[in-house]
Design a protein around this motif. Structure first.
Motif, PDB file in Angstrom:
ATOM      1  N   GLY A   1     -20.427 -18.777 -14.461  1.00 23.59           N
ATOM      2  CA  GLY A   1     -20.090 -20.195 -14.332  1.00 23.59           C
ATOM      3  C   GLY A   1     -19.390 -20.748 -15.568  1.00 23.59           C
ATOM      4  N   LEU A   2     -19.654 -20.170 -16.715  1.00 22.52           N
ATOM      5  CA  LEU A   2     -19.055 -20.666 -17.966  1.00 22.52           C
ATOM      6  C   LEU A   2     -17.699 -20.025 -18.261  1.00 22.52           C
ATOM      7  CD1 LEU A   2     -22.232 -20.719 -20.266  1.00 22.52           C
ATOM      8  CD2 LEU A   2     -20.987 -22.706 -19.386  1.00 22.52           C
ATOM      9  N   ILE A   3     -17.364 -18.937 -17.591  1.00 21.76           N
ATOM     10  CA  ILE A   3     -16.103 -18.248 -17.896  1.00 21.76           C
ATOM     11  C   ILE A   3     -15.112 -18.278 -16.727  1.00 21.76           C
ATOM     12  CG2 ILE A   3     -17.207 -16.747 -19.627  1.00 21.76           C
ATOM     13  CD1 ILE A   3     -16.912 -14.414 -17.576  1.00 21.76           C
ATOM     14  N   GLY A   4     -15.437 -19.039 -15.717  1.00 21.15           N
ATOM     15  CA  GLY A   4     -14.507 -19.148 -14.592  1.00 21.15           C
ATOM     16  C   GLY A   4     -14.470 -17.899 -13.733  1.00 21.15           C
ATOM     17  N   ALA A   5     -15.638 -17.311 -13.516  1.00 14.46           N
ATOM     18  CA  ALA A   5     -15.740 -16.116 -12.673  1.00 14.46           C
ATOM     19  C   ALA A   5     -16.697 -16.412 -11.528  1.00 14.46           C
ATOM     20  CB  ALA A   5     -16.238 -14.939 -13.495  1.00 14.46           C
ATOM     21  N   PRO A   6     -16.501 -15.783 -10.369  1.00 15.52           N
ATOM     22  CA  PRO A   6     -17.400 -16.053  -9.248  1.00 15.52           C
ATOM     23  C   PRO A   6     -18.784 -15.422  -9.446  1.00 15.52           C
ATOM     24  CG  PRO A   6     -15.733 -14.440  -8.612  1.00 15.52           C
ATOM     25  CD  PRO A   6     -15.392 -14.894 -10.001  1.00 15.52           C
ATOM     26  N   ALA A   7     -19.778 -15.997  -8.776  1.00 13.50           N
ATOM     27  CA  ALA A   7     -21.121 -15.424  -8.817  1.00 13.50           C
ATOM     28  C   ALA A   7     -21.065 -13.975  -8.357  1.00 13.50           C
ATOM     29  CB  ALA A   7     -22.050 -16.240  -7.916  1.00 13.50           C
ATOM     30  N   GLY A   8     -21.875 -13.135  -8.985  1.00 13.15           N
ATOM     31  CA  GLY A   8     -21.933 -11.729  -8.585  1.00 13.15           C
ATOM     32  C   GLY A   8     -20.898 -10.850  -9.275  1.00 13.15           C
ATOM     33  N   SER A   9     -20.036 -11.442 -10.113  1.00  8.47           N
ATOM     34  CA  SER A   9     -18.972 -10.632 -10.719  1.00  8.47           C
ATOM     35  C   SER A   9     -19.262 -10.251 -12.167  1.00  8.47           C
ATOM     36  CB  SER A   9     -17.629 -11.376 -10.643  1.00  8.47           C
ATOM     37  OG  SER A   9     -17.664 -12.555 -11.424  1.00  8.47           O
ATOM     38  N   VAL A  10     -20.386 -10.726 -12.715  1.00 10.46           N
ATOM     39  CA  VAL A  10     -20.686 -10.489 -14.134  1.00 10.46           C
ATOM     40  C   VAL A  10     -22.024  -9.753 -14.264  1.00 10.46           C
ATOM     41  CG1 VAL A  10     -21.226 -11.603 -16.344  1.00 10.46           C
ATOM     42  CG2 VAL A  10     -19.369 -12.497 -14.923  1.00 10.46           C
ATOM     43  N   ALA A  11     -22.003  -8.613 -14.914  1.00 10.03           N
ATOM     44  CA  ALA A  11     -23.232  -7.863 -15.201  1.00 10.03           C
ATOM     45  C   ALA A  11     -23.589  -8.063 -16.671  1.00 10.03           C
ATOM     46  CB  ALA A  11     -23.038  -6.382 -14.898  1.00 10.03           C
ATOM     47  N   THR A  12     -24.895  -8.007 -16.983  1.00 11.06           N
ATOM     48  CA  THR A  12     -25.328  -8.209 -18.370  1.00 11.06           C
ATOM     49  C   THR A  12     -26.125  -7.002 -18.865  1.00 11.06           C
ATOM     50  OG1 THR A  12     -27.319  -9.345 -17.594  1.00 11.06           O
ATOM     51  CG2 THR A  12     -25.439 -10.721 -18.151  1.00 11.06           C
TER      52      THR A  12
END
Ligand SMILES: *Cc1c(COP(=O)(O)O)cnc(C)c1O
Length: 395
Positions: free
Chosen positions: A68-79
């Motif tokens: 949400g903070l980097i302009g990416a859709p939900a589910g697209s960022v792994a940590t």
């Protein structure tokens, strides 16, 4: 909502903290959350907490908040892992996507670890890959059809110079290169539209502007339309489609989760989760406007007070991230003298004094206060005190 939100952070009395670009301060609520995870979840629920406290989905939940903070859709960022690891994974995957090319293009302003990881990967693959590092201003014209992947850090860690994410990504794609953006000094610092940039990969860390604490987990974004074809070089069980099926063969998850490696750092992820509450209600365009105003004020104040120092950041706010750097031959000593007087910035060799402006908890009074103390230290040559001459391990 107006900025700053100093009440959301524990800033020690008498400190003007201009190093949130390197290690964000402790957000309120983060320590209590860590205490609860340790005492109640780990302490009482023990291994059951993977289910009862839903530890197992914490990496994805936190990834969605970062998205949400980097302009990416939900589910697209792994940590998880550290940024260096995420750089390696993105680069290894990108090279697989362009098997006939042998050039990795970065720039000479990139953070050394990103370049070191590329060098290590080149050695491991051992197929004649070459890393090119032109000056940041020459990158665009160095994007030729020899380039397999363009790997850049969006905001230069020393100068704060900002690359044009959209234009460079377009140029990379126009010659068939894969694009990786490192957002270490961008996430939480400037508005980002990672999805709109169309880059294949983005990576970043969370202990800088996202205030996740020392050693907080990194993140990686893979463009949703390609993620199912991404080949993970570090094929750990947490990136498997069914980790608890305990299959003998690796079968990647059909999402960005395939870029996870091993067991997530639950305490640190919980701290990060609590830290991200500090962004509630914050509009990134307001943040950017506040950041540019703070940086502009600092430049004007310092140039008026300390003509001995040379601005080492772009003068124009739109070409800068959220930091201002000044070059000075005795920069290290000056920074030590500042820290002694409650103004915390940092030093990057060979002669850069770096000051991060984080509008969540820094205001104009802090900026002017810091410039006044800098003037005292430089004009009075207070940095000459022998106690400022010995270099610590961390600068
Ligand atoms: C801070 C930073 C890193 C640090 O990587 P770690 O693995 O988290 O220590 C790497 N790359 C860039 C561009 C950075 O700014």
């Amino acid at each position: 909502m107006t900025l700053p939100h100093k009440d959301r952070f524990e800033i020690p009395e008498g400190v003007i903290y201009l190093d949130g670009n390197s290690l964000g301060p402790l957000p309120k609520g983060a320590a209590a959350r860590a205490g609860e995870v340790i005492a109640s979840e780990w302490g009482q629920q023990l291994i059951r907490a993977w289910n009862t406290a839903d530890w197992i989905s914490l990496p994805a939940r936190v990834g969605d908040r970062i998205a949400g903070l980097i302009g990416a859709p939900a589910g697209s960022v792994a940590t998880g892992d550290t940024l260096s690891i995420k750089v390696y994974q993105a680069l290894a995957a990108a090279l697989k996507m362009n098997p006939d090319r042998r050039v990795i293009l970065s720039d000479a302003g990139n953070f050394p670890s990103d370049l070191y990881m590329a060098q290590g990967l080149i050695g491991t693959i051992d197929k004649g890959y070459e890393l090119r590092t032109p000056a940041p201003t020459d990158v665009a014209q160095a994007i030729t059809d020899e380039v397999a992947v363009v790997m850049l850090t969006h905001v230069d860690y020393r100068s704060g110079r900002l690359h044009d994410m959209k234009a460079i990504t377009e140029k990379a794609h126009s010659v068939g290169a894969v694009m990786i953006w490192d957002l270490a000094h961008s996430a939480g610092a400037v508005p980002l539209d990672v999805a709109g940039s169309n880059a294949e990969f983005a990576v970043g860390c969370t202990y800088k502007y996202l205030n996740g604490g020392p050693g907080a987990p990194a993140f990686i974004y893979a463009r949703p339309d390609i993620v199912e074809t991404v080949e993970p070089a570090l094929s750990g069980w947490m990136g498997h489609d069914a980790p608890f099926a305990m299959e003998l063969g690796y079968r990647p998850a059909m999402s960005t989760e395939r870029l996870r490696v091993g067991t997530p750092p639950i305490v640190q992820l919980s701290i990060l989760d609590a830290a991200l509450d500090a962004w509630d209600g914050v509009d990134m365009d307001d943040l950017r406007a506040a950041s540019i105003a703070l940086c502009d004020t600092f430049i004007a104040e310092v140039e008026a007070r300390c003509p001995e120092l040379t601005l080492a950041s772009p003068r124009s706010g739109t070409e800068r991230g959220s930091q201002v750097s000044f070059a000075f031959a005795h920069g290290y000593e000056v920074v030590q003298a500042l820290i002694d007087r409650g103004v915390i910035g940092d030093f990057r060799a060979p002669e850069i004094m770096r000051f991060g402006f984080t509008p969540l908890y820094i205001d104009t009074a802090d900026v002017v206060g810091a410039a006044k103390i800098l003037e005292e230290v430089v004009k009075g040559e207070l940095w000459r005190d022998p106690k400022y001459q010995t270099k610590s391990k961390v600068t």
